[in-house]
Design an enzyme around this catalytic site. Structure first.
Site, PDB file in Angstrom:
ATOM      1  N   ASP A 102      40.719 -21.804  78.741  1.00  0.00           N
ATOM      2  CA  ASP A 102      39.297 -21.842  78.931  1.00  0.00           C
ATOM      3  C   ASP A 102      39.335 -20.531  80.062  1.00  0.00           C
ATOM      4  OD1 ASP A 102      37.002 -23.562  79.472  1.00  0.00           O
ATOM      5  OD2 ASP A 102      37.106 -22.406  81.342  1.00  0.00           O
TER       6      ASP A 102
ATOM      7  N   ARG B 272      34.548 -30.973  71.702  1.00  0.00           N
ATOM      8  CA  ARG B 272      34.219 -32.584  71.872  1.00  0.00           C
ATOM      9  C   ARG B 272      33.258 -33.010  70.795  1.00  0.00           C
ATOM     10  NH1 ARG B 272      31.525 -31.872  77.703  1.00  0.00           N
ATOM     11  NH2 ARG B 272      31.386 -29.673  76.952  1.00  0.00           N
TER      12      ARG B 272
ATOM     13  N   ARG C 264      41.750 -35.729  74.477  1.00  0.00           N
ATOM     14  CA  ARG C 264      41.520 -35.662  75.643  1.00  0.00           C
ATOM     15  C   ARG C 264      41.157 -36.945  76.665  1.00  0.00           C
ATOM     16  NH1 ARG C 264      39.228 -34.663  79.939  1.00  0.00           N
ATOM     17  NH2 ARG C 264      37.282 -33.676  80.467  1.00  0.00           N
TER      18      ARG C 264
ATOM     19  N   TYR D  48      30.790 -17.298  87.932  1.00  0.00           N
ATOM     20  CA  TYR D  48      31.127 -18.608  88.256  1.00  0.00           C
ATOM     21  C   TYR D  48      31.476 -18.788  89.447  1.00  0.00           C
ATOM     22  CZ  TYR D  48      30.593 -20.704  83.524  1.00  0.00           C
ATOM     23  OH  TYR D  48      30.119 -21.184  82.367  1.00  0.00           O
TER      24      TYR D  48
ATOM     25  N   ARG E  20      34.183 -22.144  70.154  1.00  0.00           N
ATOM     26  CA  ARG E  20      34.386 -23.725  70.666  1.00  0.00           C
ATOM     27  C   ARG E  20      34.690 -24.577  69.413  1.00  0.00           C
ATOM     28  NH1 ARG E  20      33.053 -25.145  75.920  1.00  0.00           N
ATOM     29  NH2 ARG E  20      32.155 -23.576  77.104  1.00  0.00           N
TER      30      ARG E  20
HETATM   31  O1  CP3 Z   1      38.133 -23.780  70.148  1.00  0.00           O
HETATM   32  C1  CP3 Z   1      37.863 -23.100  71.340  1.00  0.00           C
HETATM   33  O2  CP3 Z   1      36.948 -22.097  71.400  1.00  0.00           O
HETATM   34  C2  CP3 Z   1      38.694 -23.697  72.643  1.00  0.00           C
HETATM   35  C3  CP3 Z   1      39.059 -22.971  73.700  1.00  0.00           C
HETATM   36  C4  CP3 Z   1      37.700 -22.646  74.620  1.00  0.00           C
HETATM   37  C5  CP3 Z   1      37.142 -23.452  75.730  1.00  0.00           C
HETATM   38  N1  CP3 Z   1      36.411 -22.883  76.417  1.00  0.00           N
HETATM   39  C6  CP3 Z   1      37.680 -24.810  75.889  1.00  0.00           C
HETATM   40  C7  CP3 Z   1      36.731 -25.881  76.447  1.00  0.00           C
HETATM   41  C8  CP3 Z   1      37.054 -21.524  74.827  1.00  0.00           C
HETATM   42  C9  CP3 Z   1      37.090 -20.301  74.153  1.00  0.00           C
HETATM   43  C10 CP3 Z   1      36.325 -21.400  75.962  1.00  0.00           C
HETATM   44  C11 CP3 Z   1      35.403 -20.528  76.498  1.00  0.00           C
HETATM   45  C12 CP3 Z   1      34.601 -20.769  77.851  1.00  0.00           C
HETATM   46  N2  CP3 Z   1      34.622 -21.559  78.831  1.00  0.00           N
HETATM   47  C13 CP3 Z   1      33.286 -20.102  77.779  1.00  0.00           C
HETATM   48  C14 CP3 Z   1      32.826 -18.953  76.839  1.00  0.00           C
HETATM   49  C15 CP3 Z   1      32.266 -19.615  75.738  1.00  0.00           C
HETATM   50  C16 CP3 Z   1      30.895 -19.875  75.838  1.00  0.00           C
HETATM   51  O3  CP3 Z   1      30.347 -20.949  75.516  1.00  0.00           O
HETATM   52  O4  CP3 Z   1      30.031 -19.071  76.413  1.00  0.00           O
HETATM   53  C17 CP3 Z   1      32.561 -20.598  79.219  1.00  0.00           C
HETATM   54  C18 CP3 Z   1      31.441 -20.246  79.538  1.00  0.00           C
HETATM   55  C19 CP3 Z   1      33.550 -22.011  79.544  1.00  0.00           C
HETATM   56  C20 CP3 Z   1      33.390 -22.385  80.935  1.00  0.00           C
HETATM   57  C21 CP3 Z   1      33.484 -23.718  80.570  1.00  0.00           C
HETATM   58  N3  CP3 Z   1      34.422 -24.577  80.244  1.00  0.00           N
HETATM   59  C22 CP3 Z   1      32.248 -24.791  80.517  1.00  0.00           C
HETATM   60  C23 CP3 Z   1      30.695 -24.281  80.935  1.00  0.00           C
HETATM   61  C24 CP3 Z   1      32.549 -25.653  79.901  1.00  0.00           C
HETATM   62  C25 CP3 Z   1      31.880 -27.142  79.552  1.00  0.00           C
HETATM   63  C26 CP3 Z   1      31.418 -28.085  80.808  1.00  0.00           C
HETATM   64  C27 CP3 Z   1      30.889 -29.265  80.584  1.00  0.00           C
HETATM   65  O5  CP3 Z   1      31.369 -30.239  80.792  1.00  0.00           O
HETATM   66  O6  CP3 Z   1      29.701 -29.096  79.383  1.00  0.00           O
HETATM   67  C28 CP3 Z   1      34.077 -25.765  79.744  1.00  0.00           C
HETATM   68  C29 CP3 Z   1      34.992 -26.944  79.601  1.00  0.00           C
HETATM   69  C30 CP3 Z   1      35.559 -26.714  78.172  1.00  0.00           C
HETATM   70  N4  CP3 Z   1      36.288 -25.688  77.741  1.00  0.00           N
HETATM   71  C31 CP3 Z   1      35.792 -27.822  77.217  1.00  0.00           C
HETATM   72  C32 CP3 Z   1      36.383 -27.040  76.099  1.00  0.00           C
HETATM   73  C33 CP3 Z   1      36.835 -27.917  74.909  1.00  0.00           C
HETATM   74  C34 CP3 Z   1      35.008 -29.290  77.239  1.00  0.00           C
HETATM   75  C35 CP3 Z   1      36.066 -29.898  78.292  1.00  0.00           C
HETATM   76  C36 CP3 Z   1      36.063 -31.414  78.100  1.00  0.00           C
HETATM   77  O7  CP3 Z   1      36.525 -31.900  77.146  1.00  0.00           O
HETATM   78  O8  CP3 Z   1      35.385 -32.061  78.903  1.00  0.00           O
END
Ligand code: CP3
Length: 345
Positions: free
Chosen positions: A76, A30, A39, A152, A26
């Site tokens: 994602d 954020r 964003r 999910y 990640r």
């Molecule tokens: O640099 C990177 O790794 C960015 C690419 C990336 C994202 N998600 C961007 C993202 C990757 C590799 C992921 C994988 C991902 N997404 C996982 C596996 C990693 C892990 O932590 O186990 C999972 C479980 C997800 C599903 C997901 N997407 C969740 C649970 C969330 C967070 C929701 C929240 O509001 O807390 C996301 C959103 C997400 N994906 C964000 C990012 C940067 C944040 C979105 C935002 O800016 O609001």
């Protein structure tokens, strides 16, 4: 026998590095002010993921700031359920929510076929990013594991509270396996397109491995990961691309991950480093497992933890520095710089 420093792909080939290559799960997210500045223009997170020029810029942000040794596609894991028309939306403060979750046997029978071209925006991001990156920075593609995507999709949101998932597995076991097979094929086609578009390695995120205990982990998750691995290693286009598996706090022994088709295991924070080194030495690379929470501690504690971890892996051929799980929004980016300085000094 040391090769060049900080070579991510060489480490995946088990070549020793004087300084371990480093990237952060990640890493574009954020905790970075430059990410938040982009964003804020997208009320809907998935709309941002569907804009390749913006995704490309986001991939480069942490590479430029920290000189990390590998980049990861900005996207994602929930793109596949979205492409299956389950209607994924990200609600502020709530995380992902599904408009059409899988809640009955017929929801699985009626699923639309997965068309990999529905995710063309991800392959476009991959191509653009590959062009923009210096050749010394490999690009990682990724997918959720079939199990994590199913979890999910059935729960319809984060499966943390597990209101529907466990009961569904019992009441619709056969259909759950059908669904896992559909997702396995989708993950394969998805990763293949990412590899064709320029991904140099791929990572499978089994982020909800921790929900399955004992035999159930093998049955519902590892089994399908193994199917996916053998599909990738049999296909002439994907067979040479290294594969990393991240499993969050799995309940099984580490030797269950000693899978011939797997190139690297990304260790969760709870994994025992010595056990991991004994299990995988000479067979697989290891990535991880620094606790992201250490980035909230004092500089001295942080530097000490990094030194301890890199000392432990000093003689392990094929160690990639990373956290044991994704970096969280509460981390100060300055701390990341301190962590990497400690690793590289
Ligand atoms: O640099 C990177 O790794 C960015 C690419 C990336 C994202 N998600 C961007 C993202 C990757 C590799 C992921 C994988 C991902 N997404 C996982 C596996 C990693 C892990 O932590 O186990 C999972 C479980 C997800 C599903 C997901 N997407 C969740 C649970 C969330 C967070 C929701 C929240 O509001 O807390 C996301 C959103 C997400 N994906 C964000 C990012 C940067 C944040 C979105 C935002 O800016 O609001």
């Amino acid at each position: 026998m040391f090769t060049n420093n900080r070579d991510f792909l060489a480490a995946l080939r088990l070549e020793s590095q004087n300084i371990p290559p480093a990237w952060i799960m990640r890493q574009a997210g954020r905790y970075l002010p430059e990410y938040l500045a982009v964003r804020k223009h997208f009320p809907n997170f998935l709309d941002m993921c569907k804009t390749p020029e913006v995704c490309c810029e986001l991939v480069l942000q942490p590479i430029e700031r920290f000189d990390l040794d590998a980049a990861i596609i900005f996207s994602d894991i929930l793109t596949i359920p979205d492409a299956l028309d389950l209607g994924v939306i990200f609600k502020e403060g709530q995380g992902p929510v599904f408009k059409n979750p899988i809640r009955s046997k017929s929801d699985i029978k009626n699923l639309k076929e997965f068309h990999p071209e529905k995710l063309n925006y991800v392959y476009d991001t991959t191509k653009l990013t590959k062009q923009a990156l210096p050749s010394s920075k490999p690009l990682i593609g990724f997918t959720g594991s079939p199990w994590t995507l199913a979890a999910y999709s059935i729960e319809g949101k984060s499966p943390l509270k597990n209101e529907f998932l466990s009961a569904f597995l019992v009441n619709a076991e056969a259909e759950t396996h059908d669904f896992l097979n559909i997702l396995t094929s989708a993950c394969f086609l998805y990763l293949k397109e990412q590899i064709i578009s320029g991904a140099d390695a791929v990572q499978i995120f089994d982020s909800w491995a921790n929900l399955l205990k004992g035999e159930a982990y093998d049955q519902f998750s590892l089994n399908y990961i193994k199917k996916l691995l053998s599909m990738l290693k049999k296909d002439p286009i994907t067979k040479n691309t290294p594969i990393i598996l991240f499993a969050r706090d799995p309940s099984c022994d580490l030797n269950n991950f000693l899978i011939p088709e797997l190139d690297c295991l990304s260790l969760f924070t709870s994994a025992d480093i010595n056990e991991a080194m004994n299990t995988f030495n000479g067979k697989m690379a290891i990535q991880g497992n620094l606790n992201p929470k250490i980035l909230l501690e004092s500089d001295a504690i942080l530097v000490d933890a990094v030194k301890q971890l890199s000392d432990s892996f000093q003689n392990y051929p094929g160690y990639i520095f990373n956290l044991g799980h994704g970096i969280t929004p509460d981390i100060n980016p300055e701390k990341v710089a301190i962590m990497l300085d400690a690793l590289r000094s």
